[in-house]
Write a protein that holds these residues in place. Structure first.
Motif, PDB file in Angstrom:
ATOM      1  N   ARG A   1       0.820  -1.211   0.000  1.00  0.00           N
ATOM      2  CA  ARG A   1       0.000   0.000   0.000  1.00  0.00           C
ATOM      3  C   ARG A   1       0.855   1.263   0.000  1.00  0.00           C
ATOM      4  NH1 ARG A   1      -1.098  -1.700   5.652  1.00  0.00           N
ATOM      5  NH2 ARG A   1      -2.615  -3.079   4.663  1.00  0.00           N
ATOM      6  N   HIS A   2       2.120   1.150   0.404  1.00  0.00           N
ATOM      7  CA  HIS A   2       3.030   2.285   0.326  1.00  0.00           C
ATOM      8  C   HIS A   2       3.787   2.290  -1.003  1.00  0.00           C
ATOM      9  CE1 HIS A   2       2.266   2.910   4.575  1.00  0.00           C
ATOM     10  NE2 HIS A   2       2.653   1.676   4.828  1.00  0.00           N
ATOM     11  N   ALA A   3       4.077   1.109  -1.520  1.00  0.00           N
ATOM     12  CA  ALA A   3       4.922   1.003  -2.709  1.00  0.00           C
ATOM     13  C   ALA A   3       4.179   1.371  -3.991  1.00  0.00           C
ATOM     14  CB  ALA A   3       5.486  -0.421  -2.827  1.00  0.00           C
ATOM     15  N   VAL A   4       2.942   0.911  -4.124  1.00  0.00           N
ATOM     16  CA  VAL A   4       2.234   1.093  -5.395  1.00  0.00           C
ATOM     17  C   VAL A   4       1.927   2.562  -5.692  1.00  0.00           C
ATOM     18  CG1 VAL A   4       0.075   0.617  -6.630  1.00  0.00           C
ATOM     19  CG2 VAL A   4       1.342  -1.252  -5.552  1.00  0.00           C
ATOM     20  N   PRO A   5       1.360   3.342  -4.760  1.00  0.00           N
ATOM     21  CA  PRO A   5       1.134   4.756  -5.099  1.00  0.00           C
ATOM     22  C   PRO A   5       2.415   5.485  -5.486  1.00  0.00           C
ATOM     23  CG  PRO A   5      -0.074   4.170  -3.119  1.00  0.00           C
ATOM     24  CD  PRO A   5       0.824   3.021  -3.424  1.00  0.00           C
ATOM     25  N   PHE A   6       3.509   5.163  -4.796  1.00  0.00           N
ATOM     26  CA  PHE A   6       4.793   5.774  -5.124  1.00  0.00           C
ATOM     27  C   PHE A   6       5.216   5.408  -6.551  1.00  0.00           C
ATOM     28  CE2 PHE A   6       9.450   5.378  -5.291  1.00  0.00           C
ATOM     29  CZ  PHE A   6       9.814   6.672  -4.998  1.00  0.00           C
ATOM     30  N   SER A   7       5.107   4.127  -6.901  1.00  0.00           N
ATOM     31  CA  SER A   7       5.548   3.685  -8.219  1.00  0.00           C
ATOM     32  C   SER A   7       4.619   4.162  -9.333  1.00  0.00           C
ATOM     33  CB  SER A   7       5.654   2.153  -8.258  1.00  0.00           C
ATOM     34  OG  SER A   7       6.731   1.728  -7.454  1.00  0.00           O
ATOM     35  N   VAL A   8       3.339   4.312  -9.014  1.00  0.00           N
ATOM     36  CA  VAL A   8       2.421   4.886 -10.005  1.00  0.00           C
ATOM     37  C   VAL A   8       2.848   6.317 -10.315  1.00  0.00           C
ATOM     38  CG1 VAL A   8       0.049   5.634 -10.438  1.00  0.00           C
ATOM     39  CG2 VAL A   8       0.479   3.409  -9.414  1.00  0.00           C
ATOM     40  N   GLY A   9       3.260   7.062  -9.283  1.00  0.00           N
ATOM     41  CA  GLY A   9       3.761   8.413  -9.514  1.00  0.00           C
ATOM     42  C   GLY A   9       5.028   8.417 -10.341  1.00  0.00           C
ATOM     43  N   VAL A  10       5.939   7.480 -10.050  1.00  0.00           N
ATOM     44  CA  VAL A  10       7.179   7.374 -10.822  1.00  0.00           C
ATOM     45  C   VAL A  10       6.885   7.068 -12.285  1.00  0.00           C
ATOM     46  CG1 VAL A  10       9.291   6.008 -11.132  1.00  0.00           C
ATOM     47  CG2 VAL A  10       8.579   6.702  -8.831  1.00  0.00           C
ATOM     48  N   SER A  11       5.895   6.231 -12.529  1.00  0.00           N
ATOM     49  CA  SER A  11       5.569   5.814 -13.898  1.00  0.00           C
ATOM     50  C   SER A  11       4.844   6.885 -14.693  1.00  0.00           C
ATOM     51  CB  SER A  11       4.710   4.540 -13.864  1.00  0.00           C
ATOM     52  OG  SER A  11       3.440   4.822 -13.302  1.00  0.00           O
ATOM     53  N   ALA A  12       4.515   8.010 -14.034  1.00  0.00           N
ATOM     54  CA  ALA A  12       3.869   9.159 -14.690  1.00  0.00           C
ATOM     55  C   ALA A  12       2.451   8.860 -15.163  1.00  0.00           C
ATOM     56  CB  ALA A  12       4.720   9.653 -15.866  1.00  0.00           C
ATOM     57  N   ILE A  13       1.812   7.852 -14.575  1.00  0.00           N
ATOM     58  CA  ILE A  13       0.387   7.630 -14.837  1.00  0.00           C
ATOM     59  C   ILE A  13      -0.377   8.807 -14.237  1.00  0.00           C
ATOM     60  CG2 ILE A  13      -1.608   6.168 -14.279  1.00  0.00           C
ATOM     61  CD1 ILE A  13       0.319   3.789 -14.231  1.00  0.00           C
ATOM     62  N   PRO A  14      -1.310   9.407 -14.971  1.00  0.00           N
ATOM     63  CA  PRO A  14      -2.006  10.600 -14.462  1.00  0.00           C
ATOM     64  C   PRO A  14      -2.732  10.325 -13.137  1.00  0.00           C
ATOM     65  CG  PRO A  14      -2.402  10.342 -16.808  1.00  0.00           C
ATOM     66  CD  PRO A  14      -1.707   9.092 -16.361  1.00  0.00           C
ATOM     67  N   TYR A  15      -2.680  11.310 -12.266  1.00  0.00           N
ATOM     68  CA  TYR A  15      -3.303  11.176 -10.952  1.00  0.00           C
ATOM     69  C   TYR A  15      -4.798  10.900 -11.067  1.00  0.00           C
ATOM     70  CZ  TYR A  15      -4.827  12.349  -6.219  1.00  0.00           C
ATOM     71  OH  TYR A  15      -5.391  12.309  -4.969  1.00  0.00           O
ATOM     72  N   GLN A  16      -5.454  11.517 -12.044  1.00  0.00           N
ATOM     73  CA  GLN A  16      -6.903  11.339 -12.194  1.00  0.00           C
ATOM     74  C   GLN A  16      -7.272   9.920 -12.610  1.00  0.00           C
ATOM     75  OE1 GLN A  16      -5.030  13.591 -13.746  1.00  0.00           O
ATOM     76  NE2 GLN A  16      -5.574  13.859 -15.912  1.00  0.00           N
ATOM     77  N   ARG A  17      -6.320   9.158 -13.124  1.00  0.00           N
ATOM     78  CA  ARG A  17      -6.565   7.735 -13.405  1.00  0.00           C
ATOM     79  C   ARG A  17      -6.290   6.895 -12.167  1.00  0.00           C
ATOM     80  NH1 ARG A  17      -3.313   5.309 -18.025  1.00  0.00           N
ATOM     81  NH2 ARG A  17      -4.611   3.532 -17.430  1.00  0.00           N
ATOM     82  N   PHE A  18      -5.274   7.279 -11.427  1.00  0.00           N
ATOM     83  CA  PHE A  18      -4.872   6.522 -10.240  1.00  0.00           C
ATOM     84  C   PHE A  18      -5.879   6.665  -9.099  1.00  0.00           C
ATOM     85  CE2 PHE A  18      -2.901   7.545  -6.087  1.00  0.00           C
ATOM     86  CZ  PHE A  18      -2.575   6.258  -5.661  1.00  0.00           C
ATOM     87  N   ALA A  19      -6.294   7.890  -8.826  1.00  0.00           N
ATOM     88  CA  ALA A  19      -7.069   8.180  -7.610  1.00  0.00           C
ATOM     89  C   ALA A  19      -8.381   7.413  -7.508  1.00  0.00           C
ATOM     90  CB  ALA A  19      -7.302   9.687  -7.485  1.00  0.00           C
ATOM     91  N   PRO A  20      -9.253   7.403  -8.527  1.00  0.00           N
ATOM     92  CA  PRO A  20     -10.537   6.694  -8.355  1.00  0.00           C
ATOM     93  C   PRO A  20     -10.360   5.204  -8.089  1.00  0.00           C
ATOM     94  CG  PRO A  20     -10.606   8.136 -10.275  1.00  0.00           C
ATOM     95  CD  PRO A  20      -9.184   8.071  -9.842  1.00  0.00           C
ATOM     96  N   ILE A  21      -9.380   4.597  -8.748  1.00  0.00           N
ATOM     97  CA  ILE A  21      -9.157   3.158  -8.584  1.00  0.00           C
ATOM     98  C   ILE A  21      -8.603   2.856  -7.198  1.00  0.00           C
ATOM     99  CG2 ILE A  21      -7.803   1.188  -9.415  1.00  0.00           C
ATOM    100  CD1 ILE A  21      -7.895   2.465 -12.193  1.00  0.00           C
ATOM    101  N   ALA A  22      -7.585   3.605  -6.791  1.00  0.00           N
ATOM    102  CA  ALA A  22      -6.924   3.325  -5.514  1.00  0.00           C
ATOM    103  C   ALA A  22      -7.811   3.662  -4.333  1.00  0.00           C
ATOM    104  CB  ALA A  22      -5.612   4.112  -5.433  1.00  0.00           C
ATOM    105  N   PHE A  23      -8.455   4.809  -4.362  1.00  0.00           N
ATOM    106  CA  PHE A  23      -9.154   5.273  -3.167  1.00  0.00           C
ATOM    107  C   PHE A  23     -10.530   4.644  -2.998  1.00  0.00           C
ATOM    108  CE2 PHE A  23      -6.342   9.165  -3.778  1.00  0.00           C
ATOM    109  CZ  PHE A  23      -5.384   8.664  -2.908  1.00  0.00           C
ATOM    110  N   SER A  24     -11.114   4.135  -4.070  1.00  0.00           N
ATOM    111  CA  SER A  24     -12.376   3.405  -3.902  1.00  0.00           C
ATOM    112  C   SER A  24     -12.135   2.102  -3.147  1.00  0.00           C
ATOM    113  CB  SER A  24     -13.032   3.136  -5.260  1.00  0.00           C
ATOM    114  OG  SER A  24     -12.152   2.411  -6.110  1.00  0.00           O
ATOM    115  N   SER A  25     -11.044   1.399  -3.482  1.00  0.00           N
ATOM    116  CA  SER A  25     -10.718   0.175  -2.738  1.00  0.00           C
ATOM    117  C   SER A  25     -10.205   0.507  -1.351  1.00  0.00           C
ATOM    118  CB  SER A  25      -9.688  -0.657  -3.508  1.00  0.00           C
ATOM    119  OG  SER A  25      -8.460   0.029  -3.621  1.00  0.00           O
ATOM    120  N   ALA A  26      -9.504   1.642  -1.218  1.00  0.00           N
ATOM    121  CA  ALA A  26      -9.022   2.057   0.108  1.00  0.00           C
ATOM    122  C   ALA A  26     -10.190   2.323   1.052  1.00  0.00           C
ATOM    123  CB  ALA A  26      -8.150   3.306  -0.013  1.00  0.00           C
ATOM    124  N   PHE A  27     -11.287   2.836   0.512  1.00  0.00           N
ATOM    125  CA  PHE A  27     -12.454   3.096   1.350  1.00  0.00           C
ATOM    126  C   PHE A  27     -13.051   1.785   1.866  1.00  0.00           C
ATOM    127  CE2 PHE A  27     -16.992   3.898   2.042  1.00  0.00           C
ATOM    128  CZ  PHE A  27     -16.922   4.984   2.900  1.00  0.00           C
TER     129      PHE A  27
END
Length: 205
Positions: free
Chosen positions: A120-146
């Motif tokens: 849970r710490h590694a993936v958000p960091f690596s998504v940022g490194v990979s330059a995947i847009p935040y607006q693609r990352f956030a809905p997927i990650a935070f819906s499961s985080a909820f």
């Protein structure tokens, strides 16, 4: 139990702001599993100082901050590759772990990363490194985080209303969670090992 009492005193003095600060800092630095921290949030919501629904969304906002900070730290380090590639740095370890998950599962890794310690710490960091847009990352990650947060939060809330022997309950809870984490770790290890062995056999042919 001393730490829990101190959290109650802090919340008594500063309310929901204290709750937000405790969880924003705790998700990064507290030496306990994040799941225990979330269940502690449920326990805190049984006190007279907090209402359960507002408390739950305050805790969720700290998770949003946690994932967002990791993403943008990774995005910042995207152009600082010399820092990432220092083998003894924590960023190097997180980048490797997250990259492994992204290479194997793509952005779907963000949908289950919060259910596994360290990932849970590694993936958000690596998504940022990979330059995947935040607006693609956030809905997927935070819906499961909820979902992840709600599960442990309401466990803590339920038992907080029914358990009187707090010390033994927290101790048993920690042991149970450690056992679950070990089982998940063993499952993931042997699954990865089988995949590597299969790849090695294919390469030998």
């Amino acid at each position: 139990m001393v730490a829990f009492t101190e959290m109650i005193s802090f919340i008594q003095s500063h309310g929901y702001l204290a709750l937000f600060l405790i969880f924003s800092i705790g998700l990064f630095f507290f030496p306990v599993p994040n799941e225990i921290l979330l269940m502690s949030g449920g326990l805190l919501a049984t006190t007279s100082y907090l209402d359960p629904i507002p408390a739950m969304f305050i805790i969720f906002s700290s998770i949003l901050l946690h994932g967002t900070l990791l993403y943008f730290v990774g995005h910042f380090f995207e152009d600082k590759s010399n820092l990432i590639h220092k083998k003894h740095s924590i960023w190097h370890k997180r980048a490797l772990k997250g990259k492994e998950m992204l290479d194997r599962h793509g952005l779907r890794a963000a949908s289950f990363s919060y259910f596994f310690p360290f990932v849970r710490h590694a993936v958000p960091f690596s998504v940022g490194v990979s330059a995947i847009p935040y607006q693609r990352f956030a809905p997927i990650a935070f819906s499961s985080a909820f979902i992840w947060m709600s599960f442990y939060y309401w466990i803590g809330f339920y038992y907080g209303r029914s358990i009187t022997d707090w010390a033994s309950f927290v101790q048993q809870l920690i042991y149970t969670l450690i056992g679950v984490v070990i089982l998940f770790g063993l499952y993931y290890y042997f699954k990865s090992r089988r995949v590597r062995q299969k790849e090695e056999r294919l390469n030998d042919q």
